[in-house]
Write an enzyme that holds these catalytic residues in place. Structure first.
Site, mmCIF file in Angstrom:
data_model
loop_
_atom_site.group_PDB
_atom_site.id
_atom_site.type_symbol
_atom_site.label_atom_id
_atom_site.label_comp_id
_atom_site.label_asym_id
_atom_site.label_seq_id
_atom_site.Cartn_x
_atom_site.Cartn_y
_atom_site.Cartn_z
ATOM 1 N NE ARG A 166 -4.185 -1.777 1.810
ATOM 2 C CZ ARG A 166 -5.035 -2.279 2.687
ATOM 3 N NH1 ARG A 166 -4.852 -2.076 3.969
ATOM 4 N NH2 ARG A 166 -6.081 -2.957 2.291
ATOM 5 C CE LYS B 222 -22.121 -16.369 6.413
ATOM 6 N NZ LYS B 222 -22.137 -15.568 7.639
ATOM 7 N N GLY C 179 -11.791 -8.338 -1.447
ATOM 8 C CA GLY C 179 -10.513 -8.646 -0.805
ATOM 9 C C GLY C 179 -10.039 -10.058 -1.058
ATOM 10 N N GLY D 253 -13.773 -3.761 0.909
ATOM 11 C CA GLY D 253 -15.125 -3.273 1.201
ATOM 12 C C GLY D 253 -15.548 -2.166 0.250
HETATM 13 P P1 ADP Z 1 -14.559 -11.285 -1.505
HETATM 14 O O1 ADP Z 1 -13.737 -10.931 -0.294
HETATM 15 O O2 ADP Z 1 -13.723 -11.375 -2.729
HETATM 16 O O3 ADP Z 1 -15.751 -10.395 -1.663
HETATM 17 P P2 ADP Z 1 -16.005 -13.318 -0.058
HETATM 18 O O4 ADP Z 1 -15.507 -12.742 1.224
HETATM 19 O O5 ADP Z 1 -17.433 -13.180 -0.372
HETATM 20 O O6 ADP Z 1 -15.113 -12.778 -1.278
HETATM 21 O O7 ADP Z 1 -15.739 -14.882 -0.088
HETATM 22 C C1 ADP Z 1 -14.480 -15.462 0.067
HETATM 23 C C2 ADP Z 1 -14.570 -16.739 0.867
HETATM 24 O O8 ADP Z 1 -15.575 -17.592 0.351
HETATM 25 C C3 ADP Z 1 -13.283 -17.528 0.805
HETATM 26 O O9 ADP Z 1 -12.684 -17.512 2.077
HETATM 27 C C4 ADP Z 1 -13.726 -18.916 0.392
HETATM 28 O O10 ADP Z 1 -13.091 -19.954 1.133
HETATM 29 C C5 ADP Z 1 -15.199 -18.902 0.688
HETATM 30 N N1 ADP Z 1 -15.926 -19.911 -0.098
HETATM 31 C C6 ADP Z 1 -15.995 -20.010 -1.441
HETATM 32 N N2 ADP Z 1 -16.694 -21.104 -1.800
HETATM 33 C C7 ADP Z 1 -17.079 -21.704 -0.644
HETATM 34 C C8 ADP Z 1 -17.829 -22.898 -0.347
HETATM 35 N N3 ADP Z 1 -18.305 -23.663 -1.313
HETATM 36 N N4 ADP Z 1 -18.025 -23.186 0.944
HETATM 37 C C9 ADP Z 1 -17.536 -22.410 1.929
HETATM 38 N N5 ADP Z 1 -16.827 -21.289 1.712
HETATM 39 C C10 ADP Z 1 -16.604 -20.932 0.434
HETATM 40 MG MG MG Z 2 -14.080 -11.265 1.784
#
Ligand code: ADP
Ligand code: MG
Length: 398
Positions: free
Chosen positions: A41, A202, A355, A378
């Site tokens: 950063r 989620k 992230g 975020g």
């Molecule tokens: P971002 O930070 O890019 O927005 P998220 O925080 O929504 O992404 O999701 C990332 C997490 O989702 C990862 O830690 C990954 O392990 C988890 N994940 C992806 N697929 C699954 C799954 N089938 N079951 C449980 N966790 C999952």
């Molecule tokens: Mg995330």
């Protein structure tokens, strides 16, 4: 929201004091030794800082670090950042002992063009996260121009990210400009077809993103943990997979909305499921909606990989947020890796937000093959949700 904002190139900073909001919220060694474990950063801020110095500005840099909650916490001091920034720039950086106190005021007043002063952690001030106008005014009083380059913090209306813009002409630095150009460009005026790949854990954390992209995208691809809520909503068996039962109805609404709008919505046709949430769990590939009891889906299956990779081949723009599976376990990273590889090969503009998604692309070695990887977790999510970002809205329109 208007993404067309004035930048440092649109304002005269020669001989002026510039308050520059950076994102120096770098990870520090847990032992309190003051060692910065990743200076990415700080390096990312260099182009804007160097430009301002070359233009003859005196730069008063500021940033938050961690969550000191309005109290002075020595372990969250920006002193190590000043040292590292000085090394990278090859010039001494003045360090203030406070944010708007007597030391900051005196040092800012004495600052000459070509010099840099770093203020202490803005969150040492109680007014920072409350966007207190007195604090914003005090910060603004030290400078004549405000430049914001802390994209990771633009979704927060804090004194140093938005409040100060009430009192100074406010423009973006190069980092924010790039985010606005790419993410803003993809949302406002995408090269079509626009394919959005959405995954992660989620549904509930991605509702805003799904809602907004359903209005804009030509194709939406669903993977990751949230796919099982869609599957269950359609009557599929998902075993012990991540399931948000409260969001089943919402999933069905989204499927219907996509139909009504003529948006192609792709859901997994097969899945890699495991007998435990563990890196060395036993695994098998099954059809979507046919996950046996006691098993949980941790990645998209090989048929789905083919389907999804095909869908990005002829895309004009791809926005990707959310890994396709639990990529932290190598055995369940194949879906995410295949999608990253497909993105690296398409001629489409490829934009990665979120992230964990950025971390996944980096970890799998495809970072330099993407058009743009957002630097704000975020902030990039709220951007993709179509929300107004206070730290962007406060900047002058072009
Ligand atoms: P971002 O930070 O890019 O927005 P998220 O925080 O929504 O992404 O999701 C990332 C997490 O989702 C990862 O830690 C990954 O392990 C988890 N994940 C992806 N697929 C699954 C799954 N089938 N079951 C449980 N966790 C999952
Ligand atoms: Mg995330």
């Amino acid at each position: 929201m208007n993404y067309n904002k004035k930048t440092v190139r649109d304002i005269d900073v020669k001989g002026k004091k510039v308050l520059l909001r950076c994102d120096f919220n770098v990870p520090m060694a847990k032992d309190g030794s003051g060692v910065i474990t990743d200076d990415k950063r700080i390096r990312a801020a260099l182009p804007t800082i160097q430009y301002l110095l070359e233009q003859g500005a005196a730069v008063i840099a500021c940033s938050h670090m961690g969550k000191p909650k309005g109290e002075v916490k020595p372990e969250l001091s920006l002193k190590p950042v000043a040292v590292r920034l000085g090394e990278l720039l090859g010039q001494e950086i003045g360090m203030a002992a406070d944010v708007v106190g007597p030391d900051a005021q005196a040092k800012a007043a004495a600052l000459q063009p070509g010099q840099i002063l770093l203020l202490e952690n803005t969150r040492f001030e109680k007014g920072e996260t409350k966007n207190d106008p007195d604090l914003a005014k005090a910060m603004a009083s030290m400078a004549e121009v405000y430049v914001s380059d802390a994209f990771g913090a633009v979704h927060r209306a804090h004194a140093s990210t938005a409040g100060v813009a009430e009192y100074l002409p406010a423009v973006s630095g190069f980092l924010i400009q790039k985010e606005l150009d790419f993410i803003g460009g993809a949302l406002a005026n995408p090269k079509r077809p626009l394919v959005a790949i959405l995954g992660g854990s989620k549904v509930s954390s991605k509702i805003g993103v799904i809602n907004n992209l359903l209005e804009i995208a030509d194709t939406i691809i669903i993977g990751g943990g949230m796919a099982y809520t869609f599957s269950a909503a359609q009557g599929g068996a998902v075993g012990d997979s991540l399931l948000e039962a409260d969001w089943k109805d919402y999933s069905l609404e989204m499927i219907q909305k996509a139909k009504d709008k003529g948006v192609k919505l792709l859901l997994p046709v097969d899945t890699v499921c495991a007998d435990a949430f563990a890196p060395d769990a036993k695994s098998q590939v099954v059809r979507a909606g046919e996950i046996p009891d006691g098993w949980e889906g941790l990645d998209i299956g090989p048929e789905t990989v083919k389907l999804y990779c095909d869908a990005v081949k002829d895309a004009g723009t791809v926005i990707w947020n959310g890994p396709m599976g639990v990529f932290e376990f190598p055995a369940f990273a194949k879906g995410t890796e295949a999608v990253a590889e497909a993105l690296s090969k398409t001629s489409a503009i490829t934009i990665i937000g979120g992230g964990d998604s950025a971390a996944a692309v980096q970890q799998l070695g495809y970072a330099d093959k993407m058009t743009h990887i957002s630097t704000g977790g975020g902030a990039s999510l709220e951007f993709m949700e179509g929300k107004e970002l206070p730290g962007v809205a406060c900047l002058l329109d072009k």
